[in-house]
Every structure is written in structure tokens, then in C-alpha cells.
Design a protein around this motif. Sequence first.
Motif, PDB file in Angstrom:
ATOM      1  N   VAL A  45      -6.255  -8.275   3.504  1.00 19.99           N
ATOM      2  CA  VAL A  45      -5.806  -7.441   2.392  1.00 19.99           C
ATOM      3  C   VAL A  45      -4.293  -7.599   2.242  1.00 19.99           C
ATOM      4  O   VAL A  45      -3.553  -7.490   3.224  1.00 19.99           O
ATOM      5  CB  VAL A  45      -6.158  -5.950   2.640  1.00 19.99           C
ATOM      6  N   LEU A  46      -3.849  -7.838   1.025  1.00 19.87           N
ATOM      7  CA  LEU A  46      -2.418  -7.925   0.729  1.00 19.87           C
ATOM      8  C   LEU A  46      -2.009  -6.607   0.085  1.00 19.87           C
ATOM      9  O   LEU A  46      -2.421  -6.296  -1.028  1.00 19.87           O
ATOM     10  CB  LEU A  46      -2.142  -9.092  -0.222  1.00 19.87           C
ATOM     11  N   ALA A  47      -1.218  -5.831   0.789  1.00 15.87           N
ATOM     12  CA  ALA A  47      -0.799  -4.516   0.311  1.00 15.87           C
ATOM     13  C   ALA A  47       0.590  -4.612  -0.309  1.00 15.87           C
ATOM     14  O   ALA A  47       1.462  -5.309   0.202  1.00 15.87           O
ATOM     15  CB  ALA A  47      -0.790  -3.519   1.461  1.00 15.87           C
ATOM     16  N   ASP A  48       0.788  -3.898  -1.400  1.00 18.84           N
ATOM     17  CA  ASP A  48       2.065  -3.947  -2.111  1.00 18.84           C
ATOM     18  C   ASP A  48       2.659  -2.550  -2.186  1.00 18.84           C
ATOM     19  O   ASP A  48       2.429  -1.821  -3.143  1.00 18.84           O
ATOM     20  CB  ASP A  48       1.860  -4.521  -3.513  1.00 18.84           C
ATOM     21  N   GLY A  49       3.385  -2.164  -1.160  1.00 16.96           N
ATOM     22  CA  GLY A  49       4.032  -0.858  -1.135  1.00 16.96           C
ATOM     23  C   GLY A  49       3.739  -0.114   0.154  1.00 16.96           C
ATOM     24  O   GLY A  49       2.737  -0.363   0.825  1.00 16.96           O
ATOM     25  N   ASP A  50       4.626   0.803   0.506  1.00 17.46           N
ATOM     26  CA  ASP A  50       4.495   1.542   1.760  1.00 17.46           C
ATOM     27  C   ASP A  50       3.250   2.418   1.811  1.00 17.46           C
ATOM     28  O   ASP A  50       2.559   2.462   2.829  1.00 17.46           O
ATOM     29  CB  ASP A  50       5.728   2.425   1.990  1.00 17.46           C
ATOM     30  N   ARG A  51       2.961   3.132   0.744  1.00 21.75           N
ATOM     31  CA  ARG A  51       1.815   4.043   0.771  1.00 21.75           C
ATOM     32  C   ARG A  51       0.523   3.287   1.035  1.00 21.75           C
ATOM     33  O   ARG A  51      -0.306   3.709   1.843  1.00 21.75           O
ATOM     34  CB  ARG A  51       1.719   4.823  -0.540  1.00 21.75           C
ATOM     35  N   GLN A  52       0.347   2.163   0.367  1.00 16.41           N
ATOM     36  CA  GLN A  52      -0.853   1.370   0.558  1.00 16.41           C
ATOM     37  C   GLN A  52      -0.873   0.735   1.952  1.00 16.41           C
ATOM     38  O   GLN A  52      -1.879   0.774   2.653  1.00 16.41           O
ATOM     39  CB  GLN A  52      -0.945   0.270  -0.513  1.00 16.41           C
ATOM     40  N   THR A  53       0.252   0.156   2.333  1.00 12.56           N
ATOM     41  CA  THR A  53       0.337  -0.528   3.624  1.00 12.56           C
ATOM     42  C   THR A  53       0.050   0.418   4.768  1.00 12.56           C
ATOM     43  O   THR A  53      -0.776   0.122   5.640  1.00 12.56           O
ATOM     44  CB  THR A  53       1.730  -1.161   3.810  1.00 12.56           C
ATOM     45  N   PHE A  54       0.702   1.580   4.799  1.00 14.60           N
ATOM     46  CA  PHE A  54       0.531   2.484   5.934  1.00 14.60           C
ATOM     47  C   PHE A  54      -0.858   3.088   5.986  1.00 14.60           C
ATOM     48  O   PHE A  54      -1.413   3.288   7.072  1.00 14.60           O
ATOM     49  CB  PHE A  54       1.619   3.559   5.936  1.00 14.60           C
ATOM     50  N   ALA A  55      -1.457   3.361   4.843  1.00 14.54           N
ATOM     51  CA  ALA A  55      -2.828   3.875   4.827  1.00 14.54           C
ATOM     52  C   ALA A  55      -3.788   2.824   5.380  1.00 14.54           C
ATOM     53  O   ALA A  55      -4.670   3.137   6.197  1.00 14.54           O
ATOM     54  CB  ALA A  55      -3.233   4.278   3.409  1.00 14.54           C
ATOM     55  N   LEU A  56      -3.604   1.582   4.961  1.00 14.23           N
ATOM     56  CA  LEU A  56      -4.483   0.512   5.441  1.00 14.23           C
ATOM     57  C   LEU A  56      -4.211   0.162   6.901  1.00 14.23           C
ATOM     58  O   LEU A  56      -5.139  -0.156   7.652  1.00 14.23           O
ATOM     59  CB  LEU A  56      -4.341  -0.723   4.550  1.00 14.23           C
ATOM     60  N   TRP A  57      -2.953   0.206   7.322  1.00 15.79           N
ATOM     61  CA  TRP A  57      -2.663   0.000   8.746  1.00 15.79           C
ATOM     62  C   TRP A  57      -3.313   1.083   9.585  1.00 15.79           C
ATOM     63  O   TRP A  57      -3.813   0.816  10.672  1.00 15.79           O
ATOM     64  CB  TRP A  57      -1.159  -0.026   8.993  1.00 15.79           C
ATOM     65  N   PHE A  91       7.395  -9.493   3.672  1.00 16.15           N
ATOM     66  CA  PHE A  91       7.545 -10.937   3.836  1.00 16.15           C
ATOM     67  C   PHE A  91       8.962 -11.426   3.537  1.00 16.15           C
ATOM     68  O   PHE A  91       9.294 -12.563   3.846  1.00 16.15           O
ATOM     69  CB  PHE A  91       6.533 -11.702   2.981  1.00 16.15           C
ATOM     70  N   GLN A  92       9.809 -10.576   2.981  1.00 13.13           N
ATOM     71  CA  GLN A  92      11.200 -10.969   2.767  1.00 13.13           C
ATOM     72  C   GLN A  92      11.978 -11.036   4.077  1.00 13.13           C
ATOM     73  O   GLN A  92      13.065 -11.605   4.132  1.00 13.13           O
ATOM     74  CB  GLN A  92      11.880  -9.996   1.810  1.00 13.13           C
ATOM     75  N   PHE A  93      11.418 -10.476   5.141  1.00 14.08           N
ATOM     76  CA  PHE A  93      12.083 -10.461   6.441  1.00 14.08           C
ATOM     77  C   PHE A  93      11.504 -11.560   7.331  1.00 14.08           C
ATOM     78  O   PHE A  93      10.288 -11.670   7.489  1.00 14.08           O
ATOM     79  CB  PHE A  93      11.897  -9.098   7.122  1.00 14.08           C
ATOM     80  N   ASP A  94      12.382 -12.340   7.922  1.00 12.96           N
ATOM     81  CA  ASP A  94      11.959 -13.457   8.777  1.00 12.96           C
ATOM     82  C   ASP A  94      11.085 -12.987   9.933  1.00 12.96           C
ATOM     83  O   ASP A  94      10.101 -13.634  10.287  1.00 12.96           O
ATOM     84  CB  ASP A  94      13.164 -14.212   9.316  1.00 12.96           C
TER      85      ASP A  94
END
Length: 71
Positions: free
Chosen positions: A31-43, A63-66
Amino acid sequence: MNWEASDLSRDREAQGYVDGSLAALPADAMVLADGDRQTFALWYARWGLSDSFQGEVLSLPLFQFDWYAAQ
């Protein structure tokens, strides 16, 4: 004094998002999540609820961070 207004123990918005998002996906989906709310819920579904989802959750903004891309 403001405890009731601050109490989020009955807030099920994140769980509703997870249930709706993962309902149609196979258990091992990516799953590719776009935003904190989505990412943290899915994590949380992935790492906090062991039987909920066994796929991978990737945060697009990170992904902007190495360090994240390397991980």
C-alpha cells in the motif's frame, strides 16, 4: 477540567479508514500511503494489530529522505 473534550478513547475514525482501505486488498498487498493520517493508521494495522494486515505500507512523502528510501 477538559478531560471529556480531550478523551479520544472512543474515536474510531482511524479504524474505519483501515477497515475500508484494506477490505478489498489481499493480505500481502503493498500500500502506498500519501499523508500522515493514512500512513499512521495503516502502520498501526500492520504493526499494532498483528492479525489485521500482513502486507507492506510505504509512505510516499517519506521517500524524499535518503534514510527512508534506503530502509
